[in-house]
Structures are given as structure tokens and as C-alpha cells.
Design a protein around this motif. Structure first.
Motif, PDB file in Angstrom:
ATOM      1  N   SER A 119       0.804  -1.517   0.637  1.00 40.04           N
ATOM      2  CA  SER A 119      -0.182  -0.015   0.151  1.00 40.04           C
ATOM      3  C   SER A 119       0.716   1.291   0.228  1.00 40.04           C
ATOM      4  CB  SER A 119      -0.893  -0.579   1.528  1.00 40.04           C
ATOM      5  OG  SER A 119      -2.273  -1.142   1.427  1.00 40.04           O
ATOM      6  N   ILE A 120       0.442   2.039  -0.376  1.00 41.16           N
ATOM      7  CA  ILE A 120       1.028   3.801  -0.475  1.00 41.16           C
ATOM      8  C   ILE A 120       0.165   4.868  -0.198  1.00 41.16           C
ATOM      9  CG2 ILE A 120       2.291   5.349  -1.948  1.00 41.16           C
ATOM     10  CD1 ILE A 120       3.666   2.577  -2.376  1.00 41.16           C
ATOM     11  N   TRP A 121       0.429   4.775   1.144  1.00 43.81           N
ATOM     12  CA  TRP A 121      -0.432   5.637   1.972  1.00 43.81           C
ATOM     13  C   TRP A 121      -0.522   7.291   2.138  1.00 43.81           C
ATOM     14  CZ3 TRP A 121      -5.724   5.158   4.381  1.00 43.81           C
ATOM     15  CH2 TRP A 121      -5.888   5.756   4.990  1.00 43.81           C
ATOM     16  N   THR A 122      -0.981   8.099   0.988  1.00 43.95           N
ATOM     17  CA  THR A 122      -1.020   9.521   1.080  1.00 43.95           C
ATOM     18  C   THR A 122      -1.902  10.073   2.303  1.00 43.95           C
ATOM     19  OG1 THR A 122      -2.880  10.224  -0.848  1.00 43.95           O
ATOM     20  CG2 THR A 122      -0.333   9.329  -0.931  1.00 43.95           C
ATOM     21  N   GLY A 123      -2.941   9.243   2.929  1.00 43.77           N
ATOM     22  CA  GLY A 123      -4.080  10.145   3.353  1.00 43.77           C
ATOM     23  C   GLY A 123      -3.294  10.340   4.919  1.00 43.77           C
ATOM     24  N   PRO A 124      -4.113  11.488   5.990  1.00 45.11           N
ATOM     25  CA  PRO A 124      -3.594  12.021   7.574  1.00 45.11           C
ATOM     26  C   PRO A 124      -3.049  10.221   7.821  1.00 45.11           C
ATOM     27  CG  PRO A 124      -6.164  12.866   6.953  1.00 45.11           C
ATOM     28  CD  PRO A 124      -5.762  11.238   5.664  1.00 45.11           C
ATOM     29  N   PHE A 161       4.353   5.331   3.616  1.00 40.87           N
ATOM     30  CA  PHE A 161       3.874   7.175   3.597  1.00 40.87           C
ATOM     31  C   PHE A 161       3.799   7.396   3.225  1.00 40.87           C
ATOM     32  CE2 PHE A 161       3.184   3.820   7.564  1.00 40.87           C
ATOM     33  CZ  PHE A 161       1.813   4.143   7.811  1.00 40.87           C
ATOM     34  N   ALA A 162       3.611   8.756   2.329  1.00 40.85           N
ATOM     35  CA  ALA A 162       4.249   9.988   1.534  1.00 40.85           C
ATOM     36  C   ALA A 162       3.082  11.444   1.863  1.00 40.85           C
ATOM     37  CB  ALA A 162       4.079   9.110   0.299  1.00 40.85           C
ATOM     38  N   GLY A 163       3.242  12.101   1.175  1.00 40.54           N
ATOM     39  CA  GLY A 163       2.988  13.369   0.524  1.00 40.54           C
ATOM     40  C   GLY A 163       2.946  14.151   2.397  1.00 40.54           C
ATOM     41  N   ARG A 164       1.904  15.440   1.880  1.00 37.46           N
ATOM     42  CA  ARG A 164       1.285  16.160   2.836  1.00 37.46           C
ATOM     43  C   ARG A 164       1.399  15.547   4.370  1.00 37.46           C
ATOM     44  NH1 ARG A 164      -3.319  19.263   3.541  1.00 37.46           N
ATOM     45  NH2 ARG A 164      -3.165  18.403   1.749  1.00 37.46           N
ATOM     46  N   LEU A 165       0.311  14.342   3.520  1.00 33.77           N
ATOM     47  CA  LEU A 165      -0.932  14.301   5.465  1.00 33.77           C
ATOM     48  C   LEU A 165       0.054  13.010   5.658  1.00 33.77           C
ATOM     49  CD1 LEU A 165      -4.748  14.768   3.480  1.00 33.77           C
ATOM     50  CD2 LEU A 165      -3.042  16.096   4.918  1.00 33.77           C
ATOM     51  N   GLY A 166       0.753  12.024   4.921  1.00 34.83           N
ATOM     52  CA  GLY A 166       1.042  10.885   5.022  1.00 34.83           C
ATOM     53  C   GLY A 166       3.292  10.772   6.066  1.00 34.83           C
ATOM     54  N   THR A 167       2.991  12.369   6.482  1.00 40.27           N
ATOM     55  CA  THR A 167       4.273  12.978   6.315  1.00 40.27           C
ATOM     56  C   THR A 167       4.252  13.544   7.826  1.00 40.27           C
ATOM     57  OG1 THR A 167       4.828  13.699   4.741  1.00 40.27           O
ATOM     58  CG2 THR A 167       5.529  11.798   4.886  1.00 40.27           C
TER      59      THR A 167
END
Length: 383
Positions: free
Chosen positions: A227-232, A337-343
Motif C-alpha cells: 500500500s502507498i498511503w497519502t492520507g493522514p 507513507f508519502a505526501g503532505r498528510l502521510g508525513t
């Protein structure tokens, strides 16, 4: 491998495309009814103005890889963002520059005179600023700080400036020339057809399936190899350590014939004005002509459950909670975990794309080496 990507913003889309280009099957699940996340743009049906539905987004970067990448998927036309602010019944330029200084102090200083003058205004007794207010006082003195930063900051963050990290102000320039372009990066532009068209093009690949209006549920985690998680970040762990704090925005639409502001963005720094800024969207595409106009007024508040999270607060309590989630993320398997919310960081679009590319690189390297795919592919400590 089969990848599941939570979120079709820039982070999820870029990672999905890179994985698909490498021959992997990718399914992107997006809880909203459109791609591009908070960068979503769409034509207003009444005026045909291209509206940035979640606030104005201006593309600017000094990263050549990122600039080349985004230009693969759309046409970016030159656009140099300029912001005005209304304070005390007068309009000033932002960022604070030589004209702003001369307007506020009713002077006619040249650059060297202004630099010396502001040095006199600055609080030299502050050696190492501990917060936003001390950073401002050390940089520019009380008059400029109270005129352009005190009220706006209180409204934007819902906090006293002495509760906010000094790093927030370090991102804002103080200029001793009349240059009024908001950003200084060598590459600046706006997509001719909007950000949603660009993200749609990134996701247009035979190995990518996009499912809109479909949240990434816990059951979906077992449906994919990774999974790639870009949510909170805290959502993935079902808030086991509590909720991380965010500010959210309320939007109010304004319609008018002709012009309303006469510029793309007007900030409002007075505390007795509840909103922080108004955007007149047709000025974000100056190559277009429109008779009527669409503006959106923004008001900031603390995000509650169910609100769209925009700005991570990252105060001391949030930092303590964040460290627990980051420790959990580093030891998690089967997810990146990636992105603004994911990190849990505020990221400009170019940094988002750069980190997404780096994340995809590391995921693919992990696959090629037969090793473990990392759960955190960028340095998030202290950001």
C-alpha cells in the motif's frame, strides 16, 4: 507486484505513474469525486473561469527534474504570483519590500537607507528567536510585524504568534528592492488547462486503475501486495495515539460582473476582518479574458473530525504525538507513507512531486534488490 495507492493527489499520482512505468499494476482509490486533491481545478459553468476549488496553487520550483516532469503532462504558461494585503484601510504589497516599507513609514528610502532603517527597528536583543513573534521582531521590528503579520497569523493559525515556531516566518522574504513577485524560483507557471488535467494525464496509463468516491478501507490493505498511503498519518493507525492537529478552511463564493479585486489574491491582516484572504480566480490565468468574475473568500479554523485537513499545526503536543506515529510508521510493513498528510508536513507542490519521485525510486530499488520496501522514504524528522 500489485500496489494500492490511497489518494489521487500529486503524491499518489506520481508514485502510481512511476510504478506503472516500471511494469507494476496500480489501483488508486480516491475518496473524493475528482483527482488532484487540494490542487483540483475546474471550469465554473457560469463564467468559464478556471477555479482552484481548494484555494490558489501556484507552481514554482528550482528543481529541474520536477520542472521537466510536470511539463511532460501539461502546458505550463508563465505566471508570476503577486499578492496584496489590506491593512488599516490601505492596500500594500506583499512580500514586504521597499515599496511596502516606504508606504507604511511614509518615507522615500533607497535600498541601503531602508536596510539601515529596518536594522534600527529590529530587536537586536533577541539572539536566537524561540517563536514566530521573536523571529519577526528580530527581522523587521514591531511596526512591520504588527501591521502585516500579527493579525493575519492569529487568524490563520488560531494561536498567538509566540506559540508558533519561528520556522514558519523564515519562509517569508523581506526585500529591499521593489520586486513584488511572491516567489523567487527560476521556474514559475500555471497550467493552461488546470492541475486536474495534469494529474489526470499522469494517471492515464494502462496499468493504472482509478476508483473515485472510494475511500481506502482497512480491508483494501490485504487486497494488494503493498500500500502507498497519502492520507493522514494517524488515520492509518486508527488514531491509536490521538489525533494530529490541523487547520482547515471554509470557503465562501463571491460572484460579480467585471472585476472584484483587480488582482489574484488580497490578504486581510486586520483582526476585525474574520477572513484571511480573497482570491479572484480569473487573475490566476491572465492569458484568458472573462466578463464576469468568481472570487472565493477563505476563513481559517481548527479542523474537526470530517473536515479537510490543510495545514499541520505541529505544536509541542502534536510533535510528541507525531513522534509516536513516526516510530510506528517506521516499523510498519506492507505500507509506504508519502505526501503532505502521510508525513504530517506542509509541502509545496514541487517538493511533493520531488519526494514522490524519490519515494518511487526507493520502492523500485527495494523490489529490484529483493529487500524490504521502506515505509518512510524521505527524512521527516524536524521538518
Amino acid at each position: 507486484m500489485r500496489f494500492g495507492v490511497a489518494g489521487a493527489g500529486f503524491s499518489g499520482a506520481v508514485i502510481a505513474r512511476e510504478l506503472a512505468d516500471a511494469g507494476h499494476e496500480v489501483t488508486v482509490l480516491e475518496c473524493r469525486d475528482h483527482v488532484a486533491g487540494n490542487c483540483h481545478t475546474e471550469r465554473d459553468p457560469q463564467t468559464q473561469v478556471l477555479v482552484h476549488r481548494y484555494g490558489p496553487h501556484i507552481f514554482h520550483t528550482g528543481n529541474e527534474r520536477v520542472w521537466s516532469y510536470i511539463n511532460r503532462f501539461g502546458v505550463l504558461l508563465p505566471y508570476y504570483h503577486r499578492v496584496r494585503t489590506t491593512v488599516g484601510g490601505r492596500v500594500y504589497l506583499l512580500p514586504v519590500n521597499l515599496l511596502t516599507i516606504n508606504q507604511l513609514f511614509q518615507t522615500a528610502l533607497n535600498p541601503d537607507q531602508a536596510r539601515a532603517f529596518i536594522a534600527e527597528q529590529a530587536d537586536s536583543s533577541i539572539e536566537v528567536p524561540r517563536n514566530f513573534e521573536e523571529q519577526a521582531l528580530k527581522l523587521m521590528g514591531r511596526r512591520l510585524y504588527e501591521a502585516f503579520f500579527l493579525g493575519y497569523t492569529r487568524k490563520q493559525w488560531g494561536l498567538e504568534p509566540n506559540e508558533i515556531p519561528a520556522s514558519v516566518l523564515r519562509r517569508l522574504p523581506l526585500r529591499f528592492t521593489y520586486e513584488d513577485s511572491y516567489f523567487s524560483h527560476p521556474h514559475q507557471g500555471m497550467p493552461r488547462d488546470g492541475y486536474t488535467a495534469i494529474v489526470s494525464a499522469i494517471l492515464d496509463h494502462p496499468l493504472i486503475e482509478v476508483r473515485l468516491s472510494t475511500p481506502y478501507a482497512a480491508a483494501d490493505r490485504d487486497a494488494f501486495d503493498h500500500s502507498i498511503w497519502t492520507g493522514p498519518l494517524d488515520d492509518w493507525f486508527e488514531h491509536r495515539y490521538g489525533r494530529l492537529g490541523y487547520r482547515t478552511l471554509d470557503f465562501e463564493e463571491i460572484r460579480a460582473t467585471g472585476d472584484f479585486l483587480g488582482c489574484a489574491v488580497m490578504n486581510y491582516g486586520d483582526l476585525d476582518v474574520p477572513y484571511t484572504r480573497i482570491t479572484e480566480h480569473k487573475y490566476l490565468a491572465p492569458w484568458e479574458e472573462h466578463t464576469d468574475t468568481v472570487c472565493i473568500r477563505e476563513t481559517s479554523r481548527l479542523a474537526g473530525e470530517g473536515d479537510i485537513p490543510y495545514y499541520p499545526i505541529r505544536l509541542a503536543a502534536d510533535q510528541r504525538t507525531l513522534r509516536r506515529y513516526l516510530d510506528a510508521a517506521r516499523s510498519a510493513s506492507g505500507v509506504t507513507f508519502a505526501g503532505r498528510l502521510g508525513t504530517y508536513r506542509y509541502l509545496d507542490m514541487d517538493v511533493t512531486i520531488a519526494e514522490a519521485l524519490a519515494t518511487a525510486d526507493r520502492i523500485l530499488a527495494g523490489i529490484d534488490s529483493g529487500g524490504r520496501i521502506p515505509s518512510l522514504c524521505v527524512d521527516v524528522d524536524g521538518a
